[in-house]
Design an enzyme around this catalytic site. Structure first.
Site, PDB file in Angstrom:
ATOM      1  CG  HIS A  85     -27.384   7.452   7.106  1.00  0.00           C
ATOM      2  ND1 HIS A  85     -27.088   7.812   5.804  1.00  0.00           N
ATOM      3  CD2 HIS A  85     -26.426   6.550   7.452  1.00  0.00           C
ATOM      4  CE1 HIS A  85     -26.013   7.158   5.389  1.00  0.00           C
ATOM      5  NE2 HIS A  85     -25.587   6.393   6.376  1.00  0.00           N
ATOM      6  CD  GLU A  91     -22.704   1.549  10.449  1.00  0.00           C
ATOM      7  OE1 GLU A  91     -23.402   0.767   9.758  1.00  0.00           O
ATOM      8  OE2 GLU A  91     -22.224   2.602   9.998  1.00  0.00           O
ATOM      9  CD  GLU A 102     -21.694   0.246   5.747  1.00  0.00           C
ATOM     10  OE1 GLU A 102     -22.625   0.616   6.483  1.00  0.00           O
ATOM     11  OE2 GLU A 102     -20.815   1.021   5.324  1.00  0.00           O
TER      12      GLU A 102
END
Length: 417
Positions: A235, A265, A361
């Protein structure tokens, strides 16, 4: 003269026609029916919702707080949003039910409006994970002593299972995230700044959202494009760092449609990665593919996590794992919301069911100074089906696809604000 002006504590302001909402009126009725069934089973005559995600889920209205409180009051008969006067009639237009506007003429008008809608009740359902201690004190002060019951876990359980309409919207979000990813990849050249690349992806997604959802409000779509050391956190904000040949890159696109979060991503390299980096990248890709193969109904979140942990342990990389391996999707973002009961972590025993939507992820962060330093992450969105899972993400991953050949740097004028 000022004393002669009528200064109400609250009022209604049905300004204009109702706007098209993200979902049908029937969809919102079904959601409220589910909440009211819980209320009836637990003898809760009224619920006070205060979070952005729950107010939007049950009413369609996604507020902009800016330091002011907002609410949605649900009773057996009514669903009423409570909004600040600064927003005018927009909350009424964007709410599936009624709306009451409170003014700033005196402190406490928010609670006066809430109490007017709640009526005389002895038990109120609240979101204990959102209502602050100060707001709880104000609530009990205005309502006098009442029993407060936490309904946040029940609302989260309802939101975790997506309706067909939600799945369709999330599918479009995944498609648009891929559009943003393609624009990001196209903008990667030596000398470009992270912010230049991020803006290309964001603009592409906003144009696509506007085309696919012409009646929606456009808000909160963003890109995190990170390079070099800045890839070490998932982040980390965008910076003005200029890309250099040999950089590890992290592409993260987030189209926000009607408050619904979707994401793409990917790990990339600007030029050929060094051997250690390539080995780590391939190990993380293998973890990603293992995780994709494990998502199906009947599997516990913790079991998926344990299997990927074993893979990283065998690669001597488990110590570099950054966080859990996936999470739920829906009304959530970096500003609000999280369906914590559906995360691929050791401490989550939730069993996957059809209609759930989860990411896969895996991420490894190798510290600066070690071979292959940087953050490696791949991210796909999957819908759990009756027999397995449907992958909504189409953007390719891995070294075969995401090593970007350095080209001529952009002119210096391209980097000026």
């Amino acid at each position: 003269m000022l004393n002669s002006v009528i200064r109400p504590d609250y009022f209604t302001f049905p300004n204009g026609d109702k706007a098209p909402l993200p979902f049908s009126a029937q969809e919102y009725r079904q959601r409220l029916t589910g909440l009211r069934m819980h209320m009836a089973c637990h003898d809760i005559p009224a619920v006070l919702l205060t979070s952005m995600h729950n107010i939007a889920y049950y009413s369609g209205f996604l507020y902009c707080s800016f330091g002011r409180p907002y609410a949605c009051v649900v009773t057996a008969q009514r669903c009423v949003t409570v909004s600040a006067n600064i927003d005018g009639g927009q909350p009424w237009r964007r709410s599936s039910g009624d709306n009451v506007v409170y003014t700033d003429w005196q402190r406490g008008n928010f609670w006066r409006a809430v109490c007017e809608v709640l009526g005389t009740v002895r038990r109120v359902g609240i979101e204990a994970d959102h209502l602050t201690l100060a707001m709880q004190r104000d609530l009990q002060s205005f309502l006098e002593p009442v029993e407060l019951l936490d309904i946040a876990p029940a609302t989260m359980q309802q939101r975790i299972i997506k309706s067909p309409a939600e799945l369709a919207l999330i599918g479009e979000g995944a498609r648009i995230a891929d559009v943003g990813g393609a624009a990001v990849r196209e903008a990667i050249v030596p000398g470009a700044r992270e912010i230049d690349v991020a803006m290309a992806g964001r603009s592409a997604m906003e144009r696509e959202i506007a085309a696919a959802f012409p009646d929606t409000e456009l808000r909160d779509t963003w890109v995190w494009f990170q390079s070099g050391l800045n890839t070490d956190g998932a982040h980390n904000p965008v910076t003005t760092r200029q890309l250099q040949p040999g950089d590890i890159l992290s592409l993260n696109t987030f189209p926000m449609i009607c408050g619904y979060y979707t994401a793409l991503e990917r790990t990339l390299f600007l030029g050929d990665p060094e051997p250690a980096a390539l080995e780590i990248w391939e190990a993380n890709v293998a973890a990603h593919e293992l995780g994709l193969s494990l998502i199906r109904p009947g599997v516990r979140c913790a079991e998926i996590c344990a299997a990927i942990n074993e893979h990283f342990l065998a690669c001597d990389l488990l110590q570099y794992r950054a966080f859990g391996y996936g999470h739920s999707f829906g009304l959530l973002s970096h500003y609000y919301g999280r369906e914590a009961g559906l995360e691929l972590r050791e401490d989550v025993a939730t069993v996957l069911e059809p209609g759930m939507v989860v990411s896969m992820e895996p991420m490894l962060t190798i510290p600066q100074g070690e071979p292959g330093a940087g953050g490696y992450r791949e991210h796909d969105i999957l819908v759990v089906t009756d027999t397995g899972a449907q992958n909504l993400t189409g953007f390719p991953y891995g070294p075969e696809h995401n090593i970007v050949t350095p080209t001529t740097p952009r002119p210096a004028s391209m980097h000026r604000g």
